[in-house]
Design a protein around this motif. Structure first.
Motif, PDB file in Angstrom:
ATOM      1  N   LEU A  24       0.816  -1.210   0.000  1.00  0.00           N
ATOM      2  CA  LEU A  24       0.000   0.000   0.000  1.00  0.00           C
ATOM      3  C   LEU A  24       0.852   1.263   0.000  1.00  0.00           C
ATOM      4  CD1 LEU A  24      -2.826   1.301   0.227  1.00  0.00           C
ATOM      5  CD2 LEU A  24      -2.579   1.135   2.716  1.00  0.00           C
ATOM      6  N   TYR A  25       1.850   1.317   0.875  1.00  0.00           N
ATOM      7  CA  TYR A  25       2.642   2.540   0.976  1.00  0.00           C
ATOM      8  C   TYR A  25       3.573   2.719  -0.221  1.00  0.00           C
ATOM      9  CZ  TYR A  25       0.815   3.455   5.601  1.00  0.00           C
ATOM     10  OH  TYR A  25      -0.028   3.738   6.640  1.00  0.00           O
ATOM     11  N   HIS A  26       3.989   1.623  -0.844  1.00  0.00           N
ATOM     12  CA  HIS A  26       4.743   1.754  -2.084  1.00  0.00           C
ATOM     13  C   HIS A  26       3.870   2.340  -3.195  1.00  0.00           C
ATOM     14  CE1 HIS A  26       8.049  -0.663  -0.440  1.00  0.00           C
ATOM     15  NE2 HIS A  26       8.751  -0.223  -1.464  1.00  0.00           N
ATOM     16  N   ALA A  27       2.583   2.022  -3.170  1.00  0.00           N
ATOM     17  CA  ALA A  27       1.681   2.497  -4.222  1.00  0.00           C
ATOM     18  C   ALA A  27       1.544   4.012  -4.221  1.00  0.00           C
ATOM     19  CB  ALA A  27       0.303   1.849  -4.054  1.00  0.00           C
ATOM     20  N   PHE A  28       1.726   4.646  -3.069  1.00  0.00           N
ATOM     21  CA  PHE A  28       1.607   6.105  -2.997  1.00  0.00           C
ATOM     22  C   PHE A  28       2.703   6.805  -3.807  1.00  0.00           C
ATOM     23  CE2 PHE A  28      -1.155   5.241   0.623  1.00  0.00           C
ATOM     24  CZ  PHE A  28      -2.128   6.212   0.467  1.00  0.00           C
ATOM     25  N   SER A  29       3.747   6.076  -4.168  1.00  0.00           N
ATOM     26  CA  SER A  29       4.794   6.660  -5.014  1.00  0.00           C
ATOM     27  C   SER A  29       4.328   6.801  -6.461  1.00  0.00           C
ATOM     28  CB  SER A  29       6.056   5.789  -4.968  1.00  0.00           C
ATOM     29  OG  SER A  29       6.552   5.678  -3.653  1.00  0.00           O
ATOM     30  N   TYR A  30       3.253   6.094  -6.809  1.00  0.00           N
ATOM     31  CA  TYR A  30       2.782   6.086  -8.195  1.00  0.00           C
ATOM     32  C   TYR A  30       1.380   6.665  -8.353  1.00  0.00           C
ATOM     33  CZ  TYR A  30       6.616   2.744  -8.616  1.00  0.00           C
ATOM     34  OH  TYR A  30       7.841   2.142  -8.562  1.00  0.00           O
ATOM     35  N   LEU A  31       0.624   6.761  -7.257  1.00  0.00           N
ATOM     36  CA  LEU A  31      -0.781   7.152  -7.338  1.00  0.00           C
ATOM     37  C   LEU A  31      -1.091   8.310  -6.408  1.00  0.00           C
ATOM     38  CD1 LEU A  31      -2.396   3.584  -7.106  1.00  0.00           C
ATOM     39  CD2 LEU A  31      -2.020   4.901  -9.198  1.00  0.00           C
ATOM     40  N   SER A  32      -2.128   9.060  -6.759  1.00  0.00           N
ATOM     41  CA  SER A  32      -2.668  10.054  -5.844  1.00  0.00           C
ATOM     42  C   SER A  32      -3.523   9.340  -4.800  1.00  0.00           C
ATOM     43  CB  SER A  32      -3.524  11.062  -6.608  1.00  0.00           C
ATOM     44  OG  SER A  32      -4.690  10.440  -7.112  1.00  0.00           O
ATOM     45  N   VAL A  33      -3.872  10.056  -3.736  1.00  0.00           N
ATOM     46  CA  VAL A  33      -4.719   9.473  -2.694  1.00  0.00           C
ATOM     47  C   VAL A  33      -6.063   9.035  -3.283  1.00  0.00           C
ATOM     48  CG1 VAL A  33      -5.934   9.939  -0.537  1.00  0.00           C
ATOM     49  CG2 VAL A  33      -3.608  10.789  -0.870  1.00  0.00           C
ATOM     50  N   ALA A  34      -6.643   9.867  -4.166  1.00  0.00           N
ATOM     51  CA  ALA A  34      -7.928   9.531  -4.782  1.00  0.00           C
ATOM     52  C   ALA A  34      -7.826   8.237  -5.595  1.00  0.00           C
ATOM     53  CB  ALA A  34      -8.402  10.672  -5.673  1.00  0.00           C
ATOM     54  N   GLU A  35      -6.721   8.053  -6.304  1.00  0.00           N
ATOM     55  CA  GLU A  35      -6.538   6.839  -7.096  1.00  0.00           C
ATOM     56  C   GLU A  35      -6.354   5.619  -6.209  1.00  0.00           C
ATOM     57  OE1 GLU A  35      -4.479   9.045 -10.942  1.00  0.00           O
ATOM     58  OE2 GLU A  35      -3.233   8.170  -9.373  1.00  0.00           O
ATOM     59  N   VAL A  36      -5.641   5.780  -5.091  1.00  0.00           N
ATOM     60  CA  VAL A  36      -5.485   4.672  -4.150  1.00  0.00           C
ATOM     61  C   VAL A  36      -6.850   4.227  -3.644  1.00  0.00           C
ATOM     62  CG1 VAL A  36      -4.624   4.035  -1.871  1.00  0.00           C
ATOM     63  CG2 VAL A  36      -3.140   5.262  -3.453  1.00  0.00           C
ATOM     64  N   LEU A  37      -7.689   5.193  -3.240  1.00  0.00           N
ATOM     65  CA  LEU A  37      -9.024   4.862  -2.753  1.00  0.00           C
ATOM     66  C   LEU A  37      -9.852   4.181  -3.845  1.00  0.00           C
ATOM     67  CD1 LEU A  37      -9.850   8.048  -0.663  1.00  0.00           C
ATOM     68  CD2 LEU A  37      -9.576   5.729   0.216  1.00  0.00           C
TER      69      LEU A  37
END
Length: 291
Positions: free
Chosen positions: A84-97
């Motif tokens: 999950l925290y690695h994904a924040f390097s590639y996505l915005s918060v809205a995209e993560v949600l």
């Protein structure tokens, strides 16, 4: 006369969802960008492990089940957060949600296919699909052009979180007291994995350095993690797969509602109300059938 009060498992899941909804806001307001994410995860799961340790009675379960519970915690919390925290390097918060909305389908798929439980009722699949649709109504936004890596990381996180939930439901521990007495193993696994992640990836210059940050972390460890995961796990054993899958997406409208009411964030009310209603319908569709 002794009155025994045993709340509905759906009520318990709703309470935990509300607690987690506050937790997301607390993380976003007081920790994000100030405390390293890997350290924050390690501290909160380690505190959860410590608060459950006094209740730990390992002799109550065979060694294989204790090891299985440790592995479940390592996957459901430890490995999930690494992805999950690695994904924040590639996505915005809205995209993560947005990309987390597929968790209900992962839960249903794992329970039927990967763990050998065949032919789940079609209404459970329908409930999972409705939960995804409701969350999509609430959270859909334009996606960045370079989101494939982030999407894969989030799906890996969703898969691990779903696998942990299904595996715990199938673990032969039914007695509530016994679950409390052994749940420290769950956080032992999470602590080991998140500790390794901290050693490998953490920025040790971003440690919590004021009272507010520590109070938030203490609440996340004792309340959101210690109580929250234990209550969620215990309630998950009293609902069916479809209900558990659908409840996973209730966190999205709950989190948005908390942001609106307590942090004065703007909201698209029609989408929030319609999406929340669709998720509630998903839980209703998956309700146990009476004769």
């Amino acid at each position: 006369m002794i009155i025994r009060f045993r709340p509905s498992p759906i009520v318990v899941l709703c309470i935990v969802t509300l607690i987690w909804a506050f937790s997301f806001s607390l993380i976003g307001v007081y920790l994000s960008g100030q405390v390293d994410s890997y350290l924050a995860v390690f501290i909160r799961v380690f505190l959860a492990f410590l608060v459950l340790l006094p209740f730990f009675k390992p002799h109550q379960l065979p060694g294989k089940q204790l090891l299985a519970l440790t592995f479940i915690g390592a996957v459901q919390v430890g490995v999930t957060y690494q992805f999950l925290y690695h994904a924040f390097s590639y996505l915005s918060v809205a995209e993560v949600l947005l990309f987390t909305i597929f968790t209900p389908l992962w839960i249903t798929l794992i329970d039927e296919v990967l763990l050998g439980k065949r032919h789940l009722p079609m209404r459970w699949w329908l409930g999972s699909a409705l939960a995804v649709m409701g969350a999509l109504i609430i959270r859909y936004q334009n996606i960045s052009a370079d989101a494939i890596t982030g999407f894969c990381l989030i799906q890996a996180a969703n898969l691990c979180f779903a696998l942990g939930q299904v595996a715990y439901r199938r673990l032969p521990i039914a007695d509530a007291k016994l679950q409390v007495q052994t749940f420290a193993c769950f956080f032992l696994g999470a602590t080991l994995v998140s500790g390794l992640g901290s050693v490998l990836f953490a920025d040790w210059q971003k440690v919590p350095n004021n009272l507010t940050e520590w109070l938030v972390l203490i609440w996340l460890g004792l309340g959101a993690s210690g109580f929250g995961y234990l209550a969620w796990a215990m309630a998950s054993k009293r609902v069916n797969t479809g209900q558990l899958a659908s409840m996973n997406n209730l966190l999205i409208p709950a989190g948005i509602l908390v942001n609106i009411l307590f942090w004065q964030q703007s909201a698209d009310w029609p989408r929030l109300l319609i999406g929340g209603a669709v998720i509630a319908l998903a839980v209703w569709v998956c309700r146990p059938q009476t004769a």
